[in-house]
Design an enzyme around this catalytic site. Structure first.
Site, mmCIF file in Angstrom:
data_model
loop_
_atom_site.group_PDB
_atom_site.id
_atom_site.type_symbol
_atom_site.label_atom_id
_atom_site.label_comp_id
_atom_site.label_asym_id
_atom_site.label_seq_id
_atom_site.Cartn_x
_atom_site.Cartn_y
_atom_site.Cartn_z
ATOM 1 N N THR A 101 1.032 -1.176 -0.013
ATOM 2 C CA THR A 101 -0.178 -0.039 0.154
ATOM 3 C C THR A 101 0.670 1.129 -0.034
ATOM 4 O OG1 THR A 101 -1.893 -1.245 0.950
ATOM 5 C CG2 THR A 101 -1.702 1.068 1.283
ATOM 6 N N THR A 178 2.116 -4.440 4.090
ATOM 7 C CA THR A 178 2.047 -4.965 5.759
ATOM 8 C C THR A 178 1.565 -6.440 5.758
ATOM 9 O OG1 THR A 178 -0.235 -4.195 5.795
ATOM 10 C CG2 THR A 178 1.384 -2.515 6.475
ATOM 11 N N ASP A 179 1.027 -6.770 4.975
ATOM 12 C CA ASP A 179 0.542 -8.368 5.250
ATOM 13 C C ASP A 179 1.371 -9.323 5.682
ATOM 14 O OD1 ASP A 179 -1.833 -7.238 4.746
ATOM 15 O OD2 ASP A 179 -2.575 -8.724 2.987
ATOM 16 N N LYS A 257 1.716 -8.597 12.697
ATOM 17 C CA LYS A 257 0.703 -7.711 12.273
ATOM 18 C C LYS A 257 -0.434 -8.209 13.040
ATOM 19 C CE LYS A 257 -2.129 -6.020 8.314
ATOM 20 N NZ LYS A 257 -2.361 -5.860 6.950
HETATM 21 N N1 ASP Z 1 -2.139 -6.465 0.955
HETATM 22 C C1 ASP Z 1 -1.336 -5.273 0.937
HETATM 23 C C2 ASP Z 1 0.166 -5.879 1.146
HETATM 24 O O1 ASP Z 1 0.392 -6.403 2.106
HETATM 25 C C3 ASP Z 1 -1.466 -4.534 2.244
HETATM 26 C C4 ASP Z 1 -0.575 -3.411 2.549
HETATM 27 O O2 ASP Z 1 0.291 -2.896 1.792
HETATM 28 O O3 ASP Z 1 -0.619 -2.861 3.901
HETATM 29 O O4 ASP Z 1 1.044 -5.590 0.082
#
Ligand code: ASP
Length: 441
Positions: A101, A178-179, A257
């Site tokens: 993101t 973040t995932d 997370k």
């Molecule tokens: N689905 C995304 C990822 O992990 C969520 C994010 O970036 O926070 O790439």
């Protein structure tokens, strides 16, 4: 252009396309052409094209004056002597893009978060960054982190190792989804050891074009840690709470997370973050004992990861055929995420014994998140130990999975048991903390 910037420009008697001098607080001056407002910059950001061709975003609240002036006789984009007055001797930081993101913006035709932002675009809406560090950028891939595989961890590790070996940088920032950020941070912690400088992973829960985005503070703070903090570890820098007060700097192998959408989703497990960074860039150490910077230290690279590992969560009614299928698919190590202190139902004992007898190494972690496994308390645990299941203290299940993949990839199956039960980079804390760490940070 939104009203606030438009109004400001009108008041100063300048227009889009004018060549201007912009005077900021702290005696900073920029010269350049006023650009139309960027699609995803914040309402109070004025975009200026500098003589060297780069766009920067300037917060109009920090502008003391703006005056129209003669443009130099050069074609735009030609590099000229840098007119920007910057503090001298800024640290040099490499911002490496992996994806997520933080490298996305909303596609306004579909409403989905997916269009890619270049690192230059991202940095251009953060004018402060130029005052904090000399930034180089490199996008090594642009994937959402759910699509990453162990071979991506190898690539990221090699890139980080070669950037460190170039000796050009005081720190490295990695922009990452973040995932699975915790998995990659753990992977790099094992793969690139003996760091001379910090490697700071950062992501955001909301894309940079949203008003509630956590991207700006996370990124600025990550750059501050990379450039200035006296630490040489793989860390994750993310919001500590829902306000914009503090960013927590977590150990790469001990972070998770824990919320799907909140900006304070990341927490250190069974330990404190190493430090906090406030919005002014001040560091507050919470836990000592981390490696300090030393440019003369040479990093060591162990970049391989094996896919012959499975992370399996036990649940009431677990079908033993699931475990059996691992045996038939060449899996050499299983991280079994058991209940409580490290248990699974007795109806799995026979299958577990069969796997162990056929050379599969089985390690126990807990699905409790906080606390350590102890397989000596109940008969179930003792029996599982007799079958050959090895407890892994308080290592996070995801980190245990990454570690087994790393051990198999670099050292082979013979070294599995010894390395899985050795604290290689601080992934298991020797004693569970006395204080309740869920609330300490
Ligand atoms: N689905 C995304 C990822 O992990 C969520 C994010 O970036 O926070 O790439």
């Amino acid at each position: 252009m939104t009203n606030i910037v438009e109004y400001f420009l009108k008041k100063k008697g300048v227009n889009i396309g004018d060549y201007v001098e912009v005077y900021l607080m702290d005696r900073i001056k920029y010269k350049g052409i006023i650009m139309p407002k960027h699609e995803f910059s914040k309402p109070e950001i004025l975009v200026l094209k500098l003589d060297n061709g780069y766009n920067i975003g300037i917060d109009i609240n920090k502008v003391l004056d703006i005056r129209k002036t003669e443009a130099p006789e050069i074609s735009p984009g030609v590099s000229v002597e840098d007119e920007v007055e910057r503090p001298e001797d800024l640290p040099r930081v490499l911002v490496m893009g992996v994806g997520g993101t933080i490298l996305s913006k909303v596609d306004y035709t579909t409403g989905a978060v997916r269009s890619a932002v270049s690192t230059e675009e991202l940095l251009s809406i953060l004018p402060e960054v130029n005052q904090i560090a000399e930034i180089d950028t490199k996008i090594i891939m642009n994937k959402y982190s759910e699509h990453l595989t162990p071979s991506d961890w190898s690539k990221i590790s090699r890139e980080i190792y070669s950037a460190i070996s170039s000796k050009k940088y005081d720190g490295i920032v990695v922009l990452h989804g973040t995932d699975t950020l915790g998995y990659t941070a753990a992977a790099v912690s094992f793969a690139v050891q003996q760091l001379p400088i910090p490697v700071v992973f950062v992501g955001s829960q909301r894309s940079s074009d949203r008003p509630s985005s956590d991207a700006a503070l996370n990124l600025i703070s990550a750059i501050r840690v990379a450039g200035y903090a006296d630490i040489a570890e793989v860390v994750v820098a993310m919001h500590r709470d829902t306000s914009d007060e503090y960013i927590a700097v977590h150990q790469g192998t001990r972070v998770r997370k824990n919320h799907t959408s909140r900006r304070d989703a990341f927490q250190s497990i069974d330990t404190n973050p190493y430090m906090l960074v406030d919005s002014e860039g001040r560091f507050k150490i919470l836990r000592d004992g981390f490696r300090r910077r030393d440019v003369n230290r040479s990093p060591i690279l162990y970049p391989k990861f094996s896919q012959d590992v499975a992370l399996v969560k036990f649940y009431p009614g677990f079908n033993h055929h699931i475990l059996l299928s691992l045996l038939h698919n060449g899996v050499k190590a299983v991280i079994l995420e058991g209940t409580g202190l490290g248990h699974v139902g007795e109806y799995l004992f026979e299958t577990i014994g069969l796997l162990v007898d056929n050379g599969v190494h089985i390690y126990m972690t807990s699905q409790c998140i906080w606390g350590r496994v102890n397989m000596n308390v109940y008969d179930t645990g003792r029996f599982l130990r007799k079958l050959g299941v090895i407890p892994l203290e308080n290592i996070i299940s995801e980190t245990a999975y990454v570690k087994a993949s790393w051990v198999l990839g670099n050292f082979g199956v013979k070294e599995l048991d010894i390395l899985m039960t050795t604290n290689v980079v601080g992934e298991a804390s020797p004693r569970s903390p006395i204080k309740d760490m869920r609330r300490e940070s």
